[in-house]
Design a protein around this motif. Sequence first.
Motif, PDB file in Angstrom:
ATOM      1  N   LYS A 178      -4.392  -3.260  13.048  1.00 57.10           N
ATOM      2  CA  LYS A 178      -5.104  -3.787  12.039  1.00 57.10           C
ATOM      3  C   LYS A 178      -4.335  -4.571  11.048  1.00 57.10           C
ATOM      4  N   ASN A 238       0.816  -1.323  -0.082  1.00 61.16           N
ATOM      5  CA  ASN A 238       0.126   0.114  -0.042  1.00 61.16           C
ATOM      6  C   ASN A 238       0.937   1.460  -0.048  1.00 61.16           C
ATOM      7  N   ASN A 241      -6.800 -12.122   6.603  1.00 64.68           N
ATOM      8  CA  ASN A 241      -7.015 -11.922   5.031  1.00 64.68           C
ATOM      9  C   ASN A 241      -6.187 -13.146   4.316  1.00 64.68           C
ATOM     10  N   THR A 290      -5.401  -5.323   5.068  1.00 59.58           N
ATOM     11  CA  THR A 290      -6.587  -5.037   5.913  1.00 59.58           C
ATOM     12  C   THR A 290      -7.734  -5.243   4.987  1.00 59.58           C
ATOM     13  N   HIS A 291      -7.623  -5.403   3.662  1.00 56.77           N
ATOM     14  CA  HIS A 291      -8.839  -5.599   3.022  1.00 56.77           C
ATOM     15  C   HIS A 291      -8.382  -7.198   1.999  1.00 56.77           C
ATOM     16  N   PRO A 292      -9.709  -8.074   1.977  1.00 56.01           N
ATOM     17  CA  PRO A 292      -9.319  -9.218   1.283  1.00 56.01           C
ATOM     18  C   PRO A 292      -8.775  -9.016   0.141  1.00 56.01           C
ATOM     19  N   HIS A 329      -5.848  -7.969  10.982  1.00 58.02           N
ATOM     20  CA  HIS A 329      -6.773  -8.302   9.880  1.00 58.02           C
ATOM     21  C   HIS A 329      -5.859  -8.708   8.702  1.00 58.02           C
ATOM     22  N   HIS A 348      -2.283  -2.336  -2.890  1.00 58.53           N
ATOM     23  CA  HIS A 348      -3.170  -2.877  -2.072  1.00 58.53           C
ATOM     24  C   HIS A 348      -3.055  -3.030  -0.594  1.00 58.53           C
ATOM     25  N   ASP A 349      -3.951  -2.750   0.272  1.00 56.81           N
ATOM     26  CA  ASP A 349      -3.794  -2.872   1.668  1.00 56.81           C
ATOM     27  C   ASP A 349      -4.316  -4.159   2.182  1.00 56.81           C
TER      28      ASP A 349
END
Length: 322
Positions: free
Chosen positions: A94, A37, A102, A63-65, A98, A60-61
């Motif tokens: 996170k 990210n 993920n 913490t997101h799928p 997270h 892409h981060d």
Amino acid sequence: MRRLRKRVLVTGGAGFVGSHLCERLIAAGDDVLCVDNFYTGSRDNVAHLLSSPQFELLRHDVTHPLYVEVDEIYNLACPASPIHYQRDPVQTTKTSVHGAINMLGLAKRVGAKILQASTSEVYGDPHVHPQPESYRGNVNPIGPRACYDEGKRCAETLFFDYYRQHALRIKVARIFNTYGPRMHPNDGRVVSNFVVQALRNEPITVYGQGSQTRSFCFVDDLVEGLIRLMNSPDEVTGPINLGNPKEFTILELAQQVIALTGSKSEIRHLPLPEDDPLQRQPQIDLARDILGWAPTVALADGLPRTIEYFASLEEVMGAAAL
């Protein structure tokens, strides 16, 4: 017999360690998906790989799928220096927690093998020295470093719960102090701090009397250890310490940097930060015995290569000319 080309995901792949890992995997013939990210990573770190047909870069981060098809995952995504991870501590936690959920979910879905880049910070300010993997640590769960320390500890918990509950193929590496080219000049880590200050002939800031110790592993050695751990038999889960057991005081490091740069810098002593570990040295018996791994680059050899890199940066040397 020709080796099958693997599809490898490296999260945090545009960071300091991640970019070196991407480089090594491409050299080995793998297809690499580098995900970052760019909170602390940089496109500059992987710019030389962009022309390779084996390399793909995705913002892409974690913490997101993420929905991709891969064979292996190296989960390196997380700010790793106090200045960066304390800037947004909630997001740091996170990213560790997270992000692990993920990436473990992705590995479960596609049947991938997954390696977690954990940290020596899980040992906190240790009462056992050097630190073996069996030591459970001395961590302040509500201190200013807890977002990183406890985030990484929770990530390890998740990895082993996925291993026990879902028979996921996991690897956990506990990474000790690492240095080398592509470190961020403003990351607040001791090697980058000292080198940048010395190149600018600024006072070198040593916290306390400088008697606290660290063990410094050159990035090439660390990457070799990560790859060996990933390629080890499935029953080898870790956690396994990866670091250089040669111990130095912070004051010794400052003196070496001054000597190697020919700097006019003087040493300035400042108060110790809260929860700053007084000792940090890995016990690497497991890595030696199971992976056949031990560091080969001495500090006296790795520091000049690191100094050369920082000396090439306009943001470092430009400020020195002001």
